[in-house]
Design a protein around this motif. Structure first.
Motif, PDB file in Angstrom:
ATOM      1  N   SER A 283       1.378  -1.354  -0.069  1.00  0.00           N
ATOM      2  CA  SER A 283      -0.232  -0.162  -0.231  1.00  0.00           C
ATOM      3  C   SER A 283       0.738   0.872  -0.320  1.00  0.00           C
ATOM      4  CB  SER A 283      -0.632  -0.597   1.369  1.00  0.00           C
ATOM      5  OG  SER A 283      -1.426   1.160   1.360  1.00  0.00           O
ATOM      6  N   GLU A 284       0.658   2.028  -1.446  1.00  0.00           N
ATOM      7  CA  GLU A 284       1.594   3.808  -1.238  1.00  0.00           C
ATOM      8  C   GLU A 284       1.475   4.004   0.219  1.00  0.00           C
ATOM      9  OE1 GLU A 284       4.649   4.035  -2.851  1.00  0.00           O
ATOM     10  OE2 GLU A 284       4.071   2.045  -4.023  1.00  0.00           O
ATOM     11  N   PRO A 285       0.101   4.827   0.316  1.00  0.00           N
ATOM     12  CA  PRO A 285      -0.585   5.492   1.180  1.00  0.00           C
ATOM     13  C   PRO A 285       0.149   5.098   2.571  1.00  0.00           C
ATOM     14  CG  PRO A 285      -2.162   4.587   0.108  1.00  0.00           C
ATOM     15  CD  PRO A 285      -0.673   4.263  -0.538  1.00  0.00           C
TER      16      PRO A 285
ATOM     17  N   ALA B   9       9.935  -3.632  -0.408  1.00  0.00           N
ATOM     18  CA  ALA B   9       9.891  -3.925  -1.441  1.00  0.00           C
ATOM     19  C   ALA B   9       7.584  -4.578  -1.018  1.00  0.00           C
ATOM     20  CB  ALA B   9       9.957  -5.509  -1.006  1.00  0.00           C
ATOM     21  N   ARG B  10       7.737  -4.492  -1.893  1.00  0.00           N
ATOM     22  CA  ARG B  10       6.434  -4.694  -2.222  1.00  0.00           C
ATOM     23  C   ARG B  10       5.200  -5.497  -2.809  1.00  0.00           C
ATOM     24  NH1 ARG B  10       8.163   0.227  -3.726  1.00  0.00           N
ATOM     25  NH2 ARG B  10       6.951   1.762  -3.143  1.00  0.00           N
ATOM     26  N   ASP B  11       5.398  -7.081  -2.605  1.00  0.00           N
ATOM     27  CA  ASP B  11       4.965  -8.063  -1.737  1.00  0.00           C
ATOM     28  C   ASP B  11       6.857  -9.270  -1.837  1.00  0.00           C
ATOM     29  OD1 ASP B  11       6.346  -8.849  -4.747  1.00  0.00           O
ATOM     30  OD2 ASP B  11       5.012  -8.342  -5.913  1.00  0.00           O
ATOM     31  N   GLY B  12       5.963 -10.212  -0.974  1.00  0.00           N
ATOM     32  CA  GLY B  12       7.420 -10.913  -0.388  1.00  0.00           C
ATOM     33  C   GLY B  12       8.192 -11.154  -1.818  1.00  0.00           C
ATOM     34  N   VAL B  13       7.309 -11.669  -3.154  1.00  0.00           N
ATOM     35  CA  VAL B  13       8.556 -12.456  -4.308  1.00  0.00           C
ATOM     36  C   VAL B  13       9.330 -10.626  -4.564  1.00  0.00           C
ATOM     37  CG1 VAL B  13       8.844 -12.735  -6.230  1.00  0.00           C
ATOM     38  CG2 VAL B  13       6.849 -13.218  -5.291  1.00  0.00           C
ATOM     39  N   GLU B  14       9.484  -9.852  -4.027  1.00  0.00           N
ATOM     40  CA  GLU B  14      10.071  -8.934  -4.101  1.00  0.00           C
ATOM     41  C   GLU B  14      11.246  -8.491  -2.960  1.00  0.00           C
ATOM     42  OE1 GLU B  14      10.652  -3.511  -5.322  1.00  0.00           O
ATOM     43  OE2 GLU B  14       8.649  -5.102  -4.804  1.00  0.00           O
TER      44      GLU B  14
ATOM     45  N   LEU C  60       3.167  -5.826  10.742  1.00  0.00           N
ATOM     46  CA  LEU C  60       2.792  -4.494  10.737  1.00  0.00           C
ATOM     47  C   LEU C  60       1.156  -4.755   9.920  1.00  0.00           C
ATOM     48  CD1 LEU C  60       3.246  -1.701  11.934  1.00  0.00           C
ATOM     49  CD2 LEU C  60       4.768  -1.004  10.324  1.00  0.00           C
ATOM     50  N   THR C  61       0.488  -5.080  10.384  1.00  0.00           N
ATOM     51  CA  THR C  61      -0.509  -5.359   9.393  1.00  0.00           C
ATOM     52  C   THR C  61      -2.340  -4.867   9.581  1.00  0.00           C
ATOM     53  OG1 THR C  61      -1.783  -6.837   8.393  1.00  0.00           O
ATOM     54  CG2 THR C  61      -0.939  -7.458  10.171  1.00  0.00           C
ATOM     55  N   THR C  62      -2.836  -4.373   9.049  1.00  0.00           N
ATOM     56  CA  THR C  62      -4.021  -3.739   9.416  1.00  0.00           C
ATOM     57  C   THR C  62      -5.157  -5.023  10.286  1.00  0.00           C
ATOM     58  OG1 THR C  62      -5.262  -4.306   7.189  1.00  0.00           O
ATOM     59  CG2 THR C  62      -4.242  -2.070   8.061  1.00  0.00           C
ATOM     60  N   SER C  63      -4.516  -6.801   9.816  1.00  0.00           N
ATOM     61  CA  SER C  63      -5.535  -7.689  10.007  1.00  0.00           C
ATOM     62  C   SER C  63      -5.264  -7.695  11.857  1.00  0.00           C
ATOM     63  CB  SER C  63      -5.187  -8.972   9.125  1.00  0.00           C
ATOM     64  OG  SER C  63      -5.708  -9.773   9.392  1.00  0.00           O
TER      65      SER C  63
END
Length: 162
Positions: free
Chosen positions: A22-24, A45-50, A102-105
């Motif tokens: 999430s960019e924000p 990194a924007r996901d686990g692969v990256e 660090l998550t909203t979940s």
């Protein structure tokens, strides 16, 4: 990569890998660290692969310095945070890097799965900036004044042959 200004908390910046799509939320995290005066080098990194590409040698991308901590979101494309956490903890070269979810979940299943996969902490991101700022500031103080992460060369792998 962003380098924020050093503070009395730390003589030298700590290496942080933020895995967040999430960019924000990336912007808020950078701003919160900056406002809190926490000295760090923040890699994104924007996901686990990256994230794995940044942590391991990859022909088309340079490897980042070993992070002192990984801040990891759960809900991401390609490889989500729980899948990445499990992969990190199976890798002898990466398993000792502390991972803070660090998550909203707030789902109990996500909390349980994170700790079962050896997350160091589980932090629910507050929605309001003031509360998010306070959470990042507390996290920074925790990382810089309380926690002793593994040093260079301290991995979970087997000891060197003699």
């Amino acid at each position: 990569m962003t380098t924020l200004f050093p503070t009395p908390l730390s003589a030298s910046p700590i290496e942080i890998l933020l895995v967040e799509d999430s960019e924000p939320d990336i912007h808020l995290t950078r701003e919160a660290f900056s406002e809190a005066g926490i000295a760090n080098t923040l890699h994104i990194a924007r996901d686990g692969v990256e994230a794995l590409e940044l942590l391991r040698c990859c022909p088309d991308r340079p490897r980042i310095p070993r992070p002192d901590v990984i801040l990891l979101d759960i809900n991401m494309p390609r490889m989500n945070g729980l899948e990445l956490l499990e992969e990190l903890k199976r890798d002898p070269d990466l398993m000792t890097i502390p991972v803070i979810m660090l998550t909203t979940s707030q789902a109990e299943e996500d909390v349980l799965r994170s700790y079962q996969a050896y997350a160091a902490s589980y932090v629910v991101k507050p929605v309001e900036f003031d509360r998010f700022y306070e959470a990042i500031r507390a996290l920074g103080r925790y990382m810089l004044t309380i926690v002793r992460p593994p040093g260079p060369g301290e991995t979970g792998g087997p000891p060197p042959a003699q």
